[in-house]
Write an enzyme that holds these catalytic residues in place. Structure first.
Site, PDB file in Angstrom:
ATOM      1  N   GLY A  52       0.120   4.762   1.929  1.00  0.00           N
ATOM      2  CA  GLY A  52      -0.891   4.767   0.861  1.00  0.00           C
ATOM      3  C   GLY A  52      -0.329   5.052  -0.518  1.00  0.00           C
ATOM      4  O   GLY A  52      -1.038   5.603  -1.376  1.00  0.00           O
ATOM      5  N   SER A  53       0.930   4.669  -0.765  1.00  0.00           N
ATOM      6  CA  SER A  53       1.511   5.018  -2.067  1.00  0.00           C
ATOM      7  C   SER A  53       0.796   4.315  -3.219  1.00  0.00           C
ATOM      8  O   SER A  53       0.647   4.890  -4.297  1.00  0.00           O
ATOM      9  CB  SER A  53       3.010   4.724  -2.107  1.00  0.00           C
ATOM     10  OG  SER A  53       3.229   3.365  -2.242  1.00  0.00           O
TER      11      SER A  53
ATOM     12  N   GLY B 260       5.490   1.062   0.284  1.00  0.00           N
ATOM     13  CA  GLY B 260       5.428  -0.027   1.255  1.00  0.00           C
ATOM     14  C   GLY B 260       5.622   0.417   2.690  1.00  0.00           C
ATOM     15  O   GLY B 260       6.052  -0.352   3.535  1.00  0.00           O
TER      16      GLY B 260
ATOM     17  N   ASP C  78      -7.625   3.330   2.485  1.00  0.00           N
ATOM     18  CA  ASP C  78      -6.510   4.013   1.815  1.00  0.00           C
ATOM     19  C   ASP C  78      -7.005   4.918   0.691  1.00  0.00           C
ATOM     20  O   ASP C  78      -6.639   6.077   0.598  1.00  0.00           O
ATOM     21  CB  ASP C  78      -5.542   2.992   1.199  1.00  0.00           C
ATOM     22  CG  ASP C  78      -4.611   2.408   2.228  1.00  0.00           C
ATOM     23  OD1 ASP C  78      -4.960   2.456   3.420  1.00  0.00           O
ATOM     24  OD2 ASP C  78      -3.553   1.900   1.844  1.00  0.00           O
TER      25      ASP C  78
HETATM   26  O1  PMV Z   1      -0.398  -0.424   5.002  1.00  0.00           O
HETATM   27  P1  PMV Z   1      -1.534   0.307   4.398  1.00  0.00           P
HETATM   28  O2  PMV Z   1      -1.296   1.732   4.234  1.00  0.00           O
HETATM   29  O3  PMV Z   1      -1.994  -0.281   3.124  1.00  0.00           O
HETATM   30  O4  PMV Z   1      -2.748   0.261   5.412  1.00  0.00           O
HETATM   31  C1  PMV Z   1      -3.499  -0.891   5.549  1.00  0.00           C
HETATM   32  C2  PMV Z   1      -4.558  -0.767   6.583  1.00  0.00           C
HETATM   33  C3  PMV Z   1      -5.127  -2.123   6.986  1.00  0.00           C
HETATM   34  O5  PMV Z   1      -6.178  -1.836   7.878  1.00  0.00           O
HETATM   35  C4  PMV Z   1      -4.088  -2.954   7.692  1.00  0.00           C
HETATM   36  C5  PMV Z   1      -5.641  -2.905   5.791  1.00  0.00           C
HETATM   37  C6  PMV Z   1      -6.888  -2.334   5.143  1.00  0.00           C
HETATM   38  O6  PMV Z   1      -7.203  -2.763   4.030  1.00  0.00           O
HETATM   39  O7  PMV Z   1      -7.556  -1.490   5.752  1.00  0.00           O
END
Ligand code: PMV
Length: 322
Positions: free
Chosen positions: A101-102, A97, A146
């Site tokens: 990208g976990s 969280g 991700d």
């Molecule tokens: O919080 P993360 O690592 O899942 O990154 C999300 C990136 C966003 O642009 C906010 C959402 C997406 O799906 O690209």
């Protein structure tokens, strides 16, 4: 079929362009050396899963992990195997969280592990479609950046309809990642931006266009190895993410501290509303100084690493923990 197989995936950092990438604009992501391993072991009966957060039957996993169940079911189907007879052990260095990208890394490592266990090759397309199954549960409407970033070993420029292209830098970059210690909420942040856009379309589209310009310039600065320019673009991107309302005071504070300690630039990374910041340092010594200072100023964990110009693999790295 083997008695045991291990699938691996690394984490990712969004360098610039998060949130606009949901609207089919470009973003840049880089691999991060924190990794996750899924060990697939023979076992009689129902599939079990064990991780830091959950241990038990794969069917009883909490709702937020249901995407993993779908992805495992489909992987077994594609391997022509009945859905039974293994245990999946997850061992991870990637905090959950935090925008690293976990979730994409877990799905990627599990799918790779299952295919390896059954001695079956997997195509990149197959891997993406399986990880996407898991990711659409985790994120609602994922842009796909991700999962693309966790399977690539080099920085990528990504756009939903265009896919990913590699960005090869002529010299190393020195990266610091600091954790606020609070879980980010990508789903909430994405719907917040959507709401803002429906309420104030002109203003939000303007901010998004400015972020897009930052992404285009960031691409050039990576290709030319201009870390000073790249740093200033990160800081500018952070300001724009603040305008979109996805930053919080703990992120702003770490960004300010990093810059005060000599970072070339810093910003939140990932969905925001908690999670991590990324800062760029001029050299590895400066990265260490910034890391120590961030720990003294509220970060709960800091990682720093330098990249190798050819394949972006880590050449020096360190970690500071409370
Ligand atoms: O919080 P993360 O690592 O899942 O990154 C999300 C990136 C966003 O642009 C906010 C959402 C997406 O799906 O690209």
């Amino acid at each position: 079929m083997r008695q045991e197989a291990i699938g691996e995936a690394h984490s990712k950092l969004i360098l610039v362009g998060e949130h606009i990438v949901v609207y089919n604009k470009p973003a840049i992501a880089i691999p991060c050396p924190l990794t996750l391993r899924a060990r697939i072991k023979e076992r009689n009966g129902e599939i079990t899963i064990s991780s830091q957060f959950y241990t038990g039957s794969i069917y009883d996993m909490p709702d937020r992990a249901k995407g993993i169940l779908e992805c495992v079911k489909r992987s077994f189907e594609l391997c022509n195997k009945p859905m039974e007879g293994v245990q999946i052990e997850i061992q991870s260095d990637i905090p959950v969280g935090r925008g690293l990208g976990s979730s994409a890394a877990s799905a990627t490592a599990i799918v790779r592990g299952i295919y390896k266990y059954f001695n079956k090759d997997i195509t990149t397309e197959e891997l993406f479609s399986l990880v996407e199954l898991a990711e659409s549960y985790a994120h609602g409407r994922p842009s796909g950046i991700d999962m693309m970033a966790v399977v690539r070993e080099e920085p990528i420029m990504y756009q939903r309809t265009e896919g990913a292209s590699s960005l090869i830098a002529p010299k190393p970059f020195h990266v610091v990642v600091a954790d606020t210690g609070t879980i980010g909420d990508t789903k909430k942040a994405v719907s917040h931006v959507k709401k803002m856009r429906s309420q104030r379309p002109w203003e939000i589209d303007h901010t998004m266009a400015q972020i897009e310009e930052i992404v285009i310039k960031a691409k050039e600065s990576i290709l030319t190895g201009d870390s000073e320019l790249l740093g200033s673009l990160l800081t500018r991107n952070h300001e724009k993410l603040r305008e979109l309302g996805v930053s919080v005071s703990s992120l702003d504070r770490l960004v300010e501290v990093a810059i005060r300690l000599g970072a070339l630039g810093a910003k939140l990374t990932g969905g925001g509303m908690g999670g991590c910041i990324i800062a760029l340092a001029k050299d590895i010594e400066s990265a260490k100084t910034i890391s120590t200072g961030l720990m003294e100023n509220g970060a709960t964990k800091v990682w720093y690493f330098s990249t190798n110009s050819k394949n972006w693999f880590t050449v020096h790295s360190g970690i500071c923990v409370d």
